[in-house]
Design a protein around this motif. Structure first.
Motif, PDB file in Angstrom:
ATOM      1  N   ASN A 217      46.534  61.012  61.732  1.00  0.00           N
ATOM      2  CA  ASN A 217      47.809  60.172  62.074  1.00  0.00           C
ATOM      3  C   ASN A 217      47.944  59.493  62.503  1.00  0.00           C
ATOM      4  O   ASN A 217      47.093  58.161  63.453  1.00  0.00           O
TER       5      ASN A 217
ATOM      6  N   TYR B 188      49.959  56.819  64.038  1.00  0.00           N
ATOM      7  CA  TYR B 188      49.792  56.248  64.972  1.00  0.00           C
ATOM      8  C   TYR B 188      49.603  57.060  66.098  1.00  0.00           C
ATOM      9  O   TYR B 188      50.171  57.070  67.694  1.00  0.00           O
ATOM     10  N   ALA B 189      48.629  58.432  65.959  1.00  0.00           N
ATOM     11  CA  ALA B 189      47.873  58.569  66.634  1.00  0.00           C
ATOM     12  C   ALA B 189      47.595  57.950  68.355  1.00  0.00           C
ATOM     13  O   ALA B 189      47.202  58.140  69.077  1.00  0.00           O
ATOM     14  N   GLU B 190      47.109  56.355  68.498  1.00  0.00           N
ATOM     15  CA  GLU B 190      46.709  55.628  69.372  1.00  0.00           C
ATOM     16  C   GLU B 190      47.716  55.172  69.822  1.00  0.00           C
ATOM     17  O   GLU B 190      47.924  53.895  69.316  1.00  0.00           O
ATOM     18  N   PRO B 191      48.287  55.306  71.172  1.00  0.00           N
ATOM     19  CA  PRO B 191      49.204  54.797  71.693  1.00  0.00           C
ATOM     20  C   PRO B 191      48.560  52.734  71.781  1.00  0.00           C
ATOM     21  O   PRO B 191      47.344  52.437  71.810  1.00  0.00           O
ATOM     22  N   GLY B 192      49.368  52.037  71.633  1.00  0.00           N
ATOM     23  CA  GLY B 192      49.741  50.907  71.594  1.00  0.00           C
ATOM     24  C   GLY B 192      48.895  50.030  70.536  1.00  0.00           C
ATOM     25  O   GLY B 192      48.427  48.861  70.232  1.00  0.00           O
ATOM     26  N   GLN B 193      48.274  50.696  69.425  1.00  0.00           N
ATOM     27  CA  GLN B 193      47.847  50.255  68.142  1.00  0.00           C
ATOM     28  C   GLN B 193      48.724  50.891  67.108  1.00  0.00           C
ATOM     29  O   GLN B 193      49.481  52.032  66.933  1.00  0.00           O
ATOM     30  N   SER B 194      49.353  50.420  66.081  1.00  0.00           N
ATOM     31  CA  SER B 194      49.967  50.403  64.854  1.00  0.00           C
ATOM     32  C   SER B 194      49.024  50.776  63.791  1.00  0.00           C
ATOM     33  O   SER B 194      50.305  51.396  62.975  1.00  0.00           O
TER      34      SER B 194
ATOM     35  N   ASN C  42      40.332  45.675  77.355  1.00  0.00           N
ATOM     36  CA  ASN C  42      40.738  45.921  75.906  1.00  0.00           C
ATOM     37  C   ASN C  42      38.705  44.992  75.093  1.00  0.00           C
ATOM     38  O   ASN C  42      39.116  45.442  74.699  1.00  0.00           O
TER      39      ASN C  42
ATOM     40  N   MET D  17      55.454  59.504  72.080  1.00  0.00           N
ATOM     41  CA  MET D  17      54.389  60.225  71.616  1.00  0.00           C
ATOM     42  C   MET D  17      55.472  61.184  70.007  1.00  0.00           C
ATOM     43  O   MET D  17      55.171  61.638  69.385  1.00  0.00           O
TER      44      MET D  17
ATOM     45  N   GLU E  44      56.862  61.913  67.159  1.00  0.00           N
ATOM     46  CA  GLU E  44      55.865  62.758  66.017  1.00  0.00           C
ATOM     47  C   GLU E  44      57.142  64.051  64.999  1.00  0.00           C
ATOM     48  O   GLU E  44      57.390  63.848  64.326  1.00  0.00           O
TER      49      GLU E  44
ATOM     50  N   ARG F 155      58.213  53.664  66.426  1.00  0.00           N
ATOM     51  CA  ARG F 155      56.544  53.350  66.504  1.00  0.00           C
ATOM     52  C   ARG F 155      56.465  51.857  66.758  1.00  0.00           C
ATOM     53  O   ARG F 155      54.990  51.583  67.030  1.00  0.00           O
TER      54      ARG F 155
ATOM     55  N   LEU G 153      55.881  52.711  70.537  1.00  0.00           N
ATOM     56  CA  LEU G 153      54.352  52.764  70.787  1.00  0.00           C
ATOM     57  C   LEU G 153      53.179  52.405  70.781  1.00  0.00           C
ATOM     58  O   LEU G 153      52.429  52.266  71.349  1.00  0.00           O
ATOM     59  N   SER G 154      53.746  51.121  69.453  1.00  0.00           N
ATOM     60  CA  SER G 154      53.006  50.126  69.907  1.00  0.00           C
ATOM     61  C   SER G 154      52.119  48.599  70.189  1.00  0.00           C
ATOM     62  O   SER G 154      51.059  48.079  70.085  1.00  0.00           O
ATOM     63  N   ASP G 155      53.487  48.926  71.163  1.00  0.00           N
ATOM     64  CA  ASP G 155      53.740  47.882  71.518  1.00  0.00           C
ATOM     65  C   ASP G 155      52.161  47.593  72.911  1.00  0.00           C
ATOM     66  O   ASP G 155      51.695  48.296  73.586  1.00  0.00           O
ATOM     67  N   SER G 156      52.073  45.762  71.996  1.00  0.00           N
ATOM     68  CA  SER G 156      50.545  46.224  73.061  1.00  0.00           C
ATOM     69  C   SER G 156      50.906  45.533  74.652  1.00  0.00           C
ATOM     70  O   SER G 156      49.746  45.792  75.365  1.00  0.00           O
TER      71      SER G 156
ATOM     72  N   VAL H 274      49.434  41.768  76.319  1.00  0.00           N
ATOM     73  CA  VAL H 274      47.487  42.052  75.982  1.00  0.00           C
ATOM     74  C   VAL H 274      47.273  41.327  75.106  1.00  0.00           C
ATOM     75  O   VAL H 274      47.012  41.932  73.732  1.00  0.00           O
TER      76      VAL H 274
ATOM     77  N   THR I 123      43.934  40.980  72.680  1.00  0.00           N
ATOM     78  CA  THR I 123      42.709  40.848  71.719  1.00  0.00           C
ATOM     79  C   THR I 123      41.955  39.652  71.819  1.00  0.00           C
ATOM     80  O   THR I 123      42.384  38.889  70.642  1.00  0.00           O
TER      81      THR I 123
END
Lengths: 431, 838
Positions: A113, A115-121, A224, B53, B57, B99, B102-105, B108, B110
């Motif tokens: 998936n 999108y399975a990893e929060p904070g990652q696109s 991180n 999440m 989904e 999305r 949810l993917s907001d860092s 941070v 990296t």
């Protein structure tokens, strides 16, 4: 000034052999293996082929009402008629998390998936072939082999460097043209042994030195950033493993195929390129250079080589007329070439006289069905490696995870995998 | 027009409007509420807030089954078209928002690895050489930028490539031999040209004469007596002669100009390439190419351009790697001398090739030739004549090179011992680590590498190169390291770190001496100094690295290289024009940044930034020179602004036809900052069209048949229609033409009237391209928002997230005060606290 730099600076890397790095194998196997090869059963192999932009759905899939052995091959599969009893067409397999309509290979072997990893696109996980490589790879010079094509996105494959993804879900680089593949597999070592041994020693000191810097960088990093640096540490560990393997294979010359294979000169495109890659793939298996291969195939250059002037993407959105005609021509040509590969696997003999075909678990398909459809991924399995029941047309329950096929394959190959990706079990009808 | 107040950016939300509850209740709850839960799906209790999440989904699945037409099931009551369109529109957009949330860092940043562009620039900065980096991944980040630390991964293959490239670069940079002699090689072009053509022509004639002798025997003798296998072979040779000989004969005897120079004629074999080979062992470096050339009177102006480059090893005749293009302004009577500085890289072929500007495709040349033959001409009309070609070089400014002098700081005529080696290594590591001191244990190990090599009998210089290469594959070099205290995640950047972040932002390269010394003295941290340095960096030509790297990704320009343009339809949109069109976009942004002009000029302006070639393509007269310059748009020309830029228009095509969908989506994404959701999967197939000629309008109509498509295409396509007056290669047209082409021959064509009218998503209507552009120009704020978000993402090296909302408001406020001057956005970001924090 800019333009000259950009263009006058063409690297010749495309024609230069990759440094021999991924080589490996256990010495105890090689010394013993050559002596005992004829006594042991030939090894099992796993090969996965992916063809990006799906197929023409009306003319590639067999009629769902004709299941079992007695089914009619549709036009798109006609060129495979002579192998009909040795392959199984499976319908209704899907990757439930796939939503990207142009990504035919990114999640094909992983079922991840995005999108399975929060904070990652973007997220991915290990591909099925790499599970096999963890075991099968120990005994060969190359742990696994990734074949590919240039401009893979134009062929509908989506992000990635090959069809394979490692344990961390990071892309594994592929060899994108036959010249590189040949060079890696069969080109002789020109450097004398003593020098190569010294070189290995040097490489180890180099790794040791960069690790020193990596350790001081690691101090004071945020959590991180520490995770990010893990990739660097992991890369160094991977190379260390390879060097160990290289050392064990140092004195073993690269095995050459029984039938001499012509060294590719470059410039093959489309259908020719596929054919040469298939030749190399069979040769790699035959000399047991590796037992795990994925191949992310060219589609756009294939249709171009068949005379089409439209792009791969354009073809995949066919309307009747030119686009559909191109799409159907592509299907037939891909089937014809796939048939050529099966022929070769059947005619290539193992040391015990059996057919190479009988020891390979070969899959052929894409995450894309057709156009923007991502369900009912086109799937054909063949070869005797996984012990599948061949010669049938299977329509499994709707939306059965594609990963069930990968799990069945891994188990069929004798590996002890319990699950893979989103698998819910094995495909009973295959076993 | 700019509004007086900032319209509040609609706070992005992933909450589905509550009005859809009624819809779900009406069509879904019968099977999917708390009681029924068919298939385990309970929509009644599914949160309308998509930003978890689980909820994202679940809603993704709902979207999937509706898109696929699976739900509601066939036998149940179906949503009306309007209901479905509205619901899908809301749902697909909210999922996109969810999305992103949810993917907001969460702000941070990296730790970032040097991307491929930065790596090449950094190597150049340290060693003064150009190395091929094609072996490294290009770091393209789908939907993002190549500066995003989280997405820049590293693999073992890559590590080995870094080492390999470092060795190559050091070998190139460090020269111990004598200073290479400058050579000047001049060649009269007619001599080799006439020889080659004469040889081909004589061979044809000889075979033809033999064939005629056999013909005279009237079949009494066997063809084998004349050297032919059979009579088919005779026919074949006669055919060759008939086809090819006239063009060669014309070259040798019909063109008096070939007595004094080479004519770049296209013959049967393809376009004529003039090749000058510098000695194979010539070192890499800068050379000067001089060409004395003239054009044929009456030749069309677009043919009077000379392309140059180097031959590729697998090049077929007529094709090569086009490096650049120059206009020939002299006539054959009064030729001009072109001076072209070139750089020959180490791996590049030493063959320098010249050709009349043409599609870089042998088949296209053959088709040109065939056309000429069909028009009863011996060959296509010639346009260029070359008197002589000269190459001078290598042109070396310093020997040894400055980078070499920096490395071997006491030269090589000193005591070459371990102590010296240690200092060399130490200094180089500090520079490579951008001022960060290397650890002693690390230096010790590097010195040990040197010592090992020395013990093996390697020379001092080569032994030093080994540890230097290792430095260039070490994490302190490859990553922009910004350590924090134990347990911390963020802190203020040090001045040194700020210098690094600033220069990688605006130059894609390490800081120069000036920046580093301001960092050392602590001055850089002062806001006014930072402003001044930002201006200095932007005014330096190196900022083009930032502009091109940024714009390429921001505007999704990778599409420009997706297709080979059909040379039958777009003969002038060749490699040279395509490259100039690409540069136009960068140079336009560069011009706006330099002048601090409003960003809105990207939508509409009364000028273009073009060079001679592109001006010719746009039909603008009187522009000379290869350099890009700001030129006023002539009366009546549609140009000016990105919407009418050839590169942007060509990207919105497939190389044959314009694509209103791609163009409309581009405008929504890049001008209106309203990116359409990704193309949905599993949408049932559109109904088929059987005709071979279908207008773009009619093709797009299909999108309106299904709500799944209509939800987005009703907004996308009409914008694309407003651009339909531009063909696939960006030229103005009044009619749309469709073609069926087989083997290069247009089998049939049909033309359609273009209807450029349409509406923007907010309802504003337009009847023409100009009206649409004027409407879009009113939406400068949308463009400014999109640009701000992209700039934050690129400059900070992490995805733009919802937590950046305040930052983006702050930047927009500041920029607006200065009339949205493009430079103001950059200043505002650099002055922000986020830019100065880890």
């Amino acid at each position: 000034m800019n333009e000259q730099r950009r263009t006058f600076l063409r690297s010749a890397t495309a024609l230069v052999a990759l440094p021999l790095m991924e080589s490996s194998g256990w010495k105890r196997f090689t010394s013993v293996a050559s002596a005992t090869a004829s006594l042991n059963a030939p090894p099992k192999r796993m090969v996965c082929l992916g063809f990006g932009w799906g197929v023409t759905r009306e003319s590639w899939y067999p009629d769902r009402n004709q299941v079992g052995a007695d089914y009619e091959l549709p036009a798109g599969l006609q060129p495979l008629a002579k192998h009909k009893n040795d392959m199984t067409v499976i319908q209704n397999l899907s990757n439930q998390f796939s939503t990207e309509a142009h990504w035919g290979s990114t999640f094909y072997l992983t079922g991840a998936n995005r999108y399975a990893e929060p904070g990652q696109s973007f997220h991915n996980s290990i591909s099925a072939d790499q599970i096999a490589a963890q075991s099968f790879g120990r005994e060969t010079r190359f742990t696994s082999l990734q074949l590919g094509c240039e401009k893979a996105a134009n062929s509908g494959h989506g992000p990635g460097l090959s069809m394979s993804w490692n344990r961390e879900g990071k892309p594994i680089a592929g060899l994108d043209n036959p010249v590189d593949v040949y060079s890696k597999l069969f080109s002789g070592e020109k450097t004398p042994l003593a020098q190569r041994q010294a070189l290995l020693k040097q490489k180890r000191s180099v790794l040791d030195t960069v690790m020193e810097d990596a350790k001081s960088v690691e101090r004071g990093l945020s959590k991180n950033d520490t995770n990010k640096l893990t990739e660097y540490f992991q890369s160094i560990r991977d190379i260390e493993n390879r060097l160990s393997k290289e050392e064990q294979w140092l004195e073993v010359p690269k095995a050459q195929p029984r039938e001499e294979i012509q060294e590719p000169v470059g410039g093959d495109r489309g259908a020719d390129e596929l054919k040469v890659m298939y030749d190399l793939l069979v040769a790699a298996l035959q000399v047991d250079a590796t037992r795990v291969i994925t191949y992310r195939q060219p589609v756009e250059s294939l249709i171009k080589s068949l005379g089409a002037t439209i792009t791969g993407h354009n073809m995949s959105h066919y309307t009747s007329g030119v686009r559909k005609a191109v799409s159907e021509t592509r299907d037939r040509k891909q089937s014809e070439l796939f048939g050529y590969l099966i022929d070769k696997l059947k005619s290539t003999r193992e040391s015990d006289g059996s057919r190479l075909f009988d020891h390979v678990a070969l899959s052929y398909g894409s995450n894309i069905n057709s156009i923007h459809y991502l369900t009912n991924c086109p799937t054909i399995v063949t070869g005797g490696g996984a012990g599948f029941k061949l010669g049938q047309h299977l329509v499994v329950e709707k939306d059965t995870p594609l990963c069930n096929l990968w799990l069945s394959t891994l188990q069929g190959l004798g590996l002890s995998a319990k699950s893979h990706g989103d698998s819910t079990g094995v495909i009973k009808e295959l076993i | 027009m700019i509004c007086d107040c900032l319209p509040a950016q609609e706070a992005p939300t992933a909450v589905l409007p509550s009005k859809h509850h009624a819809l779900l209740k009406k069509y879904c709850f019968e099977c999917h509420d708390a009681d029924t839960q068919e298939g385990g799906v309970n929509l009644a209790e599914l949160s309308f807030d998509l930003a978890t999440m689980e909820s994202a989904e679940s809603w993704q699945k709902v979207l999937g089954v509706i898109n696929a037409g699976e739900m509601p099931p066939e036998e149940e009551v179906q949503l009306t078209r309007d209901e479905k369109t509205g619901f899908l529109d809301d749902l697909s957009h909210r999922i996109v928002v969810a999305r992103s949330i949810l993917s907001d860092s969460g702000g941070v940043i990296t730790m970032r690895r040097l991307n491929r562009r930065e790596y090449a620039n950094t190597i150049r900065d340290l060693l003064g050489v150009e190395v091929g980096v094609e072996g490294l991944p290009d770091d393209a980040n789908p939907g993002g930028f190549d500066t995003s630390g989280g997405s820049l991964f590293l693999s073992s293959d890559q590590f080995e490539k870094y080492l390999e490239i470092a060795h190559t670069a050091l070998d190139l940079a460090i020269a111990t031999g004598p200073r290479p002699r400058v050579q000047k090689i001049r060649r009269q072009c007619e001599i080799p040209a006439n020889n080659v053509i004469k040889k081909r022509s004589d061979k044809l004639l000889k075979q033809y004469n033999k064939a005629q002798r056999w013909r005279q025997t009237k079949g009494k003798k066997s063809p084998t007596e004349f050297g032919f296998i059979d009579s088919d072979r005779v026919k074949f040779e006669e055919g060759l002669y008939k086809n090819q000989f006239p063009s060669f004969d014309y070259y040798l005897n019909g063109l008096p100009q070939t007595k004094t120079g080479a004519v770049l004629l296209t013959t049967f074999g393809g376009a004529f390439l003039d090749t000058t080979t510098v000695p194979r062992n010539s070192v890499a470096g800068k050379y000067l190419l001089r060409v004395r050339a003239g054009y044929f009177p009456g030749s069309p102006k677009h043919h009077r351009f000379l392309e140059f480059g180097n031959a590729e090893t697998d090049a077929r005749s007529g094709e090569f790697f086009v490096a650049g293009c120059r206009e020939v302004t002299g006539t054959i009577e009064d030729p001009s001398i072109l001076e072209i500085p070139i750089t020959i890289s180490d791996e590049a072929s030493r063959e320098i090739v010249l050709r009349q500007r043409l599609p870089n495709n042998r088949d296209a040349h053959r088709l040109d030739f065939r056309d000429a033959r069909e028009a009863k001409k011996p060959a296509p009309d010639p346009a260029l004549w070359l008197d002589w070609v000269e190459i001078e070089g290598p042109l070396i400014d310093h020997w040894p090179s400055v980078p070499q002098q920096k490395i071997f700081f006491s030269g090589l005529n000193t005591k070459l011992d371990q102590a010296y080696a240690r200092k060399i290594i130490q200094r180089f590591a500090s520079r490579a680590f951008r001022g960060k001191p290397p650890a002693i244990r690390y230096i010790n190990k590097l010195v040990a590498l040197y010592t090992e090599r020395r013990a093996e009998g390697v020379s001092f210089v080569d032994a030093v190169k080994a540890p230097l290469a290792v430095i260039l594959a070490s994490p302190s070099f490859l990553y922009l390291v910004e350590p924090v205290g134990p347990g911390q995640a963020t802190r203020e950047l040090t001045n040194d770190e700020l210098a690094v972040r600033l220069s990688y932002f605006l130059w894609s390269a390490p800081p120069d001496g000036g920046l580093l010394s301001l960092a050392k003295s602590g001055e850089l941290g002062k806001p006014e100094v930072l402003i001044q340095q930002t201006d200095r960096l932007l005014d330096n030509p190196r900022s083009l690295e930032f502009i091109s790297g940024f714009a390429h990704q921001w505007l999704n320009m990778d599409r420009l290289d997706f297709f080979q343009f059909n040379s039958r339809l777009f003969n002038q949109f060749d490699d040279s024009v395509k490259e100039a069109a690409r540069q136009e976009v960068y140079q336009t942004i560069n011009t706006l940044i330099r002048a601090n002009d409003p960003i809105g000029k990207l939508i509409r302006s009364d000028f273009v930034v073009v060079n001679d070639l592109l001006a010719n393509y746009y039909g603008i007269d009187g522009i000379q020179g290869h350099a890009f310059k700001k030129v006023k748009v002539p009366q009546g020309s549609p140009r000016g602004g990105l919407l009418a830029a050839a590169a942007i228009l060509a990207m919105g095509s497939d190389g044959e036809r314009s694509s209103p969908v791609e163009r409309g989506a581009w405008v929504m994404r890049n001008i209106l900052n309203d990116p359409p959701p990704p193309a949905p999967a599993n949408v049932p197939q559109l109904s088929r069209i059987e005709e071979s000629h279908v207008s773009a309008r009619k093709l797009q109509k299909l999108h309106m048949e299904e709500p799944q498509c209509a939800q987005c295409h009703r907004k996308i396509d009409p914008i694309g229609f407003g651009l339909e007056n531009f063909d696939a290669a960006g030229q103005w047209r009044d009619k749309e033409e469709t073609f069926v082409i087989k083997r290069g021959v247009v089998k049939s064509r049909k033309s359609f009237k273009i209807d450029p009218s349409g509406a923007l998503p907010d309802g504003a209507t337009f009847d023409s391209f100009v009206e649409m552009r004027n409407e879009l120009a009113k939406r400068e704020m949308d463009l400014a928002q999109g640009f701000t978000q992209a700039l934050i993402e690129y400059g900070l090296g992490r995805p733009y997230g919802f937590s950046d909302y305040d930052l983006s408001e702050e930047i927009l406020e500041k920029a607006k005060v200065e009339k949205f001057g493009m430079r103001e956005f950059i200043h505002a970001l650099i002055q922000s606290k986020q830019f100065r924090k880890k």
